[in-house]
Design a protein around this motif. Structure first.
Motif, PDB file in Angstrom:
ATOM      1  N   PRO A 147       0.820  -1.216   0.000  1.00  0.00           N
ATOM      2  CA  PRO A 147       0.000   0.000   0.000  1.00  0.00           C
ATOM      3  C   PRO A 147       0.845   1.253   0.000  1.00  0.00           C
ATOM      4  CG  PRO A 147       0.045  -0.968   2.181  1.00  0.00           C
ATOM      5  CD  PRO A 147       0.738  -1.941   1.270  1.00  0.00           C
ATOM      6  N   ASP A 148       0.269   2.306  -0.519  1.00  0.00           N
ATOM      7  CA  ASP A 148       0.938   3.589  -0.566  1.00  0.00           C
ATOM      8  C   ASP A 148       0.815   4.256   0.801  1.00  0.00           C
ATOM      9  OD1 ASP A 148       2.141   5.918  -1.217  1.00  0.00           O
ATOM     10  OD2 ASP A 148       0.577   6.638  -2.571  1.00  0.00           O
ATOM     11  N   LEU A 149       1.964   4.491   1.460  1.00  0.00           N
ATOM     12  CA  LEU A 149       1.931   5.071   2.798  1.00  0.00           C
ATOM     13  C   LEU A 149       1.467   6.523   2.789  1.00  0.00           C
ATOM     14  CD1 LEU A 149       5.239   3.609   4.257  1.00  0.00           C
ATOM     15  CD2 LEU A 149       2.921   2.763   4.560  1.00  0.00           C
ATOM     16  N   MET A 150       1.572   7.181   1.637  1.00  0.00           N
ATOM     17  CA  MET A 150       1.145   8.571   1.570  1.00  0.00           C
ATOM     18  C   MET A 150      -0.360   8.707   1.378  1.00  0.00           C
ATOM     19  SD  MET A 150       3.540  10.653   2.130  1.00  0.00           S
ATOM     20  CE  MET A 150       2.656  12.083   1.569  1.00  0.00           C
ATOM     21  N   ASN A 151      -1.008   7.653   0.914  1.00  0.00           N
ATOM     22  CA  ASN A 151      -2.447   7.698   0.638  1.00  0.00           C
ATOM     23  C   ASN A 151      -3.194   7.166   1.857  1.00  0.00           C
ATOM     24  OD1 ASN A 151      -5.009   7.708  -0.413  1.00  0.00           O
ATOM     25  ND2 ASN A 151      -4.406   6.789  -2.372  1.00  0.00           N
ATOM     26  N   TYR A 196      12.884  13.323   9.466  1.00  0.00           N
ATOM     27  CA  TYR A 196      12.471  12.231  10.358  1.00  0.00           C
ATOM     28  C   TYR A 196      11.242  12.678  11.139  1.00  0.00           C
ATOM     29  CZ  TYR A 196      12.407   9.232  14.495  1.00  0.00           C
ATOM     30  OH  TYR A 196      12.026   8.397  15.504  1.00  0.00           O
ATOM     31  N   SER A 197      10.336  11.737  11.372  1.00  0.00           N
ATOM     32  CA  SER A 197       9.117  12.040  12.113  1.00  0.00           C
ATOM     33  C   SER A 197       8.723  10.844  12.958  1.00  0.00           C
ATOM     34  CB  SER A 197       7.983  12.412  11.157  1.00  0.00           C
ATOM     35  OG  SER A 197       6.792  12.657  11.883  1.00  0.00           O
ATOM     36  N   MET A 224       3.048  11.743   7.335  1.00  0.00           N
ATOM     37  CA  MET A 224       2.007  10.867   6.801  1.00  0.00           C
ATOM     38  C   MET A 224       2.461   9.403   6.808  1.00  0.00           C
ATOM     39  SD  MET A 224      -0.673  12.586   6.127  1.00  0.00           S
ATOM     40  CE  MET A 224      -1.515  11.359   5.134  1.00  0.00           C
ATOM     41  N   LYS A 225       3.715   9.157   6.462  1.00  0.00           N
ATOM     42  CA  LYS A 225       4.225   7.786   6.489  1.00  0.00           C
ATOM     43  C   LYS A 225       4.248   7.240   7.910  1.00  0.00           C
ATOM     44  CE  LYS A 225       7.220   8.289   2.432  1.00  0.00           C
ATOM     45  NZ  LYS A 225       8.622   8.249   1.945  1.00  0.00           N
ATOM     46  N   ALA A 226       4.689   8.071   8.860  1.00  0.00           N
ATOM     47  CA  ALA A 226       4.725   7.631  10.253  1.00  0.00           C
ATOM     48  C   ALA A 226       3.315   7.374  10.786  1.00  0.00           C
ATOM     49  CB  ALA A 226       5.427   8.672  11.109  1.00  0.00           C
ATOM     50  N   LYS A 227       2.365   8.174  10.370  1.00  0.00           N
ATOM     51  CA  LYS A 227       0.981   7.956  10.798  1.00  0.00           C
ATOM     52  C   LYS A 227       0.455   6.628  10.263  1.00  0.00           C
ATOM     53  CE  LYS A 227      -3.704   9.685  10.186  1.00  0.00           C
ATOM     54  NZ  LYS A 227      -4.569  10.685   9.498  1.00  0.00           N
ATOM     55  N   SER A 228       0.760   6.315   9.015  1.00  0.00           N
ATOM     56  CA  SER A 228       0.307   5.047   8.438  1.00  0.00           C
ATOM     57  C   SER A 228       0.902   3.856   9.187  1.00  0.00           C
ATOM     58  CB  SER A 228       0.687   4.986   6.956  1.00  0.00           C
ATOM     59  OG  SER A 228       0.140   6.072   6.251  1.00  0.00           O
ATOM     60  N   LYS A 229       2.180   3.960   9.566  1.00  0.00           N
ATOM     61  CA  LYS A 229       2.792   2.875  10.329  1.00  0.00           C
ATOM     62  C   LYS A 229       2.208   2.784  11.730  1.00  0.00           C
ATOM     63  CE  LYS A 229       7.208   2.900   7.874  1.00  0.00           C
ATOM     64  NZ  LYS A 229       8.679   3.044   7.992  1.00  0.00           N
ATOM     65  N   ALA A 230       1.885   3.915  12.323  1.00  0.00           N
ATOM     66  CA  ALA A 230       1.296   3.897  13.659  1.00  0.00           C
ATOM     67  C   ALA A 230      -0.087   3.253  13.649  1.00  0.00           C
ATOM     68  CB  ALA A 230       1.209   5.319  14.206  1.00  0.00           C
ATOM     69  N   LEU A 231      -0.843   3.462  12.593  1.00  0.00           N
ATOM     70  CA  LEU A 231      -2.163   2.824  12.497  1.00  0.00           C
ATOM     71  C   LEU A 231      -2.034   1.309  12.422  1.00  0.00           C
ATOM     72  CD1 LEU A 231      -3.959   5.223   9.986  1.00  0.00           C
ATOM     73  CD2 LEU A 231      -4.424   4.966  12.412  1.00  0.00           C
ATOM     74  N   ARG A 232      -0.990   0.812  11.778  1.00  0.00           N
ATOM     75  CA  ARG A 232      -0.795  -0.637  11.687  1.00  0.00           C
ATOM     76  C   ARG A 232      -0.287  -1.228  13.007  1.00  0.00           C
ATOM     77  NH1 ARG A 232       1.064   1.129   6.676  1.00  0.00           N
ATOM     78  NH2 ARG A 232      -0.064   0.271   4.901  1.00  0.00           N
TER      79      ARG A 232
END
Length: 337
Positions: A147-151, A196-197, A224-232
């Protein structure tokens, strides 16, 4: 006259001279045209003779071979070379130990043959009568595309399908980008800078997640990428009465010493500002704490989340002591008033 001297004479014939006044004037050759031609013909004839000797050598005898080696090697080295050549006979050369590759071919001497294992693929679509093989048919297996981490919509759809989490629930989560900075990766080509975020997400009811990401172009993309990883990476944090922790906690994480204590109702969150954000996302309302040692932001957040996730629950203590969980709660985990 040597060849080097003859070439030097030809170069100096047409070399420009620099006079004292700085003007460059080409020197006109004093020699006549006939003399220059005779000189060039002499040089070319000598070069041709040397080339003829090198291109088509005659049969070299043993004495010529030793005499040629003596030009490049000292007497001691020449003696060792002659001794080594005398020990190697044609029989020994034929019986030499050949290299054994890991995957040897059965037709090493004849490349016109075919190996049944390497050259003939065991596929149903292979047609050996044609010089060009057809394209393999597409596979029936589903292609897994990362999946696209930015989307955000793609990430939400993936979590909704795989984990059964509704999109409305994910959109109600609290998002806190706690660490945002510029970092550099030092390589042999130089410093490669990137953003880095570190982001944490939570629903204020025990569920919390943490994610880290980098991006070379924009800081917002890293968030946005860090948020996507945090959701997982979301997990549940147990709480006492849905407001505080079960007991005193202490953790040393890479030089950061974090201590947390449970507090009675109405005490509030009197902790470090980073721990305060983590507690709000996790749904902790009464908490006290102290950070000693290093003040690194990333390590402080990770140490706090690690402590909250690895709490010792009353059920575990009761199971270890052979008692009931109710008795353990009254003795050790009662609210302080």
């Amino acid at each position: 006259m040597s060849k080097r001297a003859l070439y030097q004479l030809l170069r100096t014939a047409n070399r420009p001279r620099i006079h004292g006044n700085g003007c460059v004037k080409a020197q006109i050759a004093r020699e006549s045209t006939d003399a220059t031609k005779a000189l060039s013909e002499k040089i070319s004839s000598e070069i041709k003779q040397e080339v003829a000797k090198l291109e088509f050598p005659t049969i070299i005898t043993r004495s010529d071979h030793i005499q040629r080696l003596s030009k490049y090697y000292s007497p001691k080295m020449l003696k060792s070379i002659i001794a080594a050549e005398q020990t190697v006979t044609p029989d020994l050369w034929d019986k030499r130990k050949k290299a054994k590759p890991l995957f040897p071919l059965s037709y090493a001497d004849d490349l016109a043959k075919h190996d049944p294992f390497y050259d003939l693929p065991r596929m149903p679509w292979t047609d050996f009568s044609e010089p060009h093989q057809p394209v393999p048919p597409p596979s029936d297996l589903p292609q897994t595309v990362p999946p696209d981490l930015m989307n955000t919509d793609v990430v939400e759809a993936e979590l909704a399908n795989n984990r059964g989490i509704s999109r409305d629930y994910m959109r109600r989560l609290i998002v806190r980008p706690l660490v945002r900075k510029l970092v550099s990766n030092v390589t042999r080509l130089g410093k490669i800078r990137s953003f880095y975020s570190l982001v944490i997400v939570g629903d204020e009811n025990g569920m919390i997640g943490i994610g880290e990401a980098k991006d070379r172009n924009e800081s917002s993309r890293a968030v946005m990428k860090a948020k996507s990883k945090a959701l997982r990476n979301m997990f549940y944090i147990p709480r006492l009465d849905n407001r505080t922790i079960f007991g005193s906690l202490e953790n040393n994480y890479h030089g950061v010493d974090v201590q947390l204590w449970p507090r009675p109702p109405g005490f509030g969150l009197r902790v470090n500002h980073l721990i305060h954000e983590v507690a709000v996302c996790a749904g902790l309302k009464d908490l006290g704490g102290k950070v000693r040692g290093s003040r690194n932001k990333m390590n402080t957040i990770k140490a706090t989340i690690e402590m909250l996730r690895n709490q010792v629950l009353p059920e575990e203590i009761a199971r270890a002591r052979g008692k009931k969980a109710v008795d353990i709660k009254k003795t050790y985990f009662s609210a302080r008033k």
